[in-house]
Design a protein around this motif. Structure first.
Motif, PDB file in Angstrom:
ATOM      1  N   LEU A 176       0.822  -1.213   0.000  1.00 62.39           N
ATOM      2  CA  LEU A 176       0.000   0.000   0.000  1.00 62.39           C
ATOM      3  C   LEU A 176       0.857   1.265   0.000  1.00 62.39           C
ATOM      4  N   GLU A 177       1.918   1.286   0.789  1.00 64.64           N
ATOM      5  CA  GLU A 177       2.796   2.453   0.861  1.00 64.64           C
ATOM      6  C   GLU A 177       3.531   2.662  -0.463  1.00 64.64           C
ATOM      7  N   MET A 227       2.477   1.735  -3.463  1.00 64.73           N
ATOM      8  CA  MET A 227       1.471   2.239  -4.419  1.00 64.73           C
ATOM      9  C   MET A 227       1.173   3.717  -4.166  1.00 64.73           C
ATOM     10  N   ARG A 228       1.080   4.112  -2.898  1.00 66.94           N
ATOM     11  CA  ARG A 228       0.806   5.515  -2.572  1.00 66.94           C
ATOM     12  C   ARG A 228       1.941   6.407  -3.065  1.00 66.94           C
ATOM     13  N   ILE A 229       3.175   5.980  -2.843  1.00 69.48           N
ATOM     14  CA  ILE A 229       4.329   6.761  -3.283  1.00 69.48           C
ATOM     15  C   ILE A 229       4.336   6.893  -4.805  1.00 69.48           C
ATOM     16  N   GLN A 263       1.825   6.662  -6.893  1.00 73.81           N
ATOM     17  CA  GLN A 263       0.710   7.508  -7.310  1.00 73.81           C
ATOM     18  C   GLN A 263       1.040   8.979  -7.077  1.00 73.81           C
ATOM     19  N   THR A 264       1.641   9.300  -5.950  1.00 75.71           N
ATOM     20  CA  THR A 264       2.023  10.676  -5.640  1.00 75.71           C
ATOM     21  C   THR A 264       3.065  11.182  -6.625  1.00 75.71           C
ATOM     22  N   LYS A 317       7.171   1.987   6.756  1.00 72.60           N
ATOM     23  CA  LYS A 317       7.312   3.025   5.728  1.00 72.60           C
ATOM     24  C   LYS A 317       8.248   2.540   4.626  1.00 72.60           C
TER      25      LYS A 317
END
Length: 76
Positions: free
Chosen positions: A28-29, A31-33, A35-36, A61
């Motif tokens: 999840l982390e 993917m978030r990075i 996407q950002t 993290k």
């Protein structure tokens, strides 16, 4: 494993870290990075692999350490 921040190649060789409780936040982390980077910075990392990611299993993290294979996207 007492050290928190290690490469993902090293981290997930540890039996303890192969559990879903560690893999889920890693996925999840990451993917978030990604996407950002794409949506806010206009950067696409074309070389995403475990060797280019660090994972801190204590804080759960992720850190991207190699953006050399990244592409700058057009803002159009």
């Amino acid at each position: 494993m007492s050290v928190g921040l290690v490469s993902c190649e090293t981290a997930f060789k540890e039996k303890k870290l192969r559990k879903w409780e560690y893999q889920k936040p890693f996925i999840l982390e990451t993917m978030r990075i990604m996407q950002t980077l794409v949506t806010k910075e206009g950067v696409f990392n074309s070389d995403l692999k475990p060797g280019n990611l660090l994972f801190d299993h204590l804080s759960r993290k992720v850190t991207v350490i190699d953006l050399g294979g990244s592409l700058l996207l057009d803002k159009d």
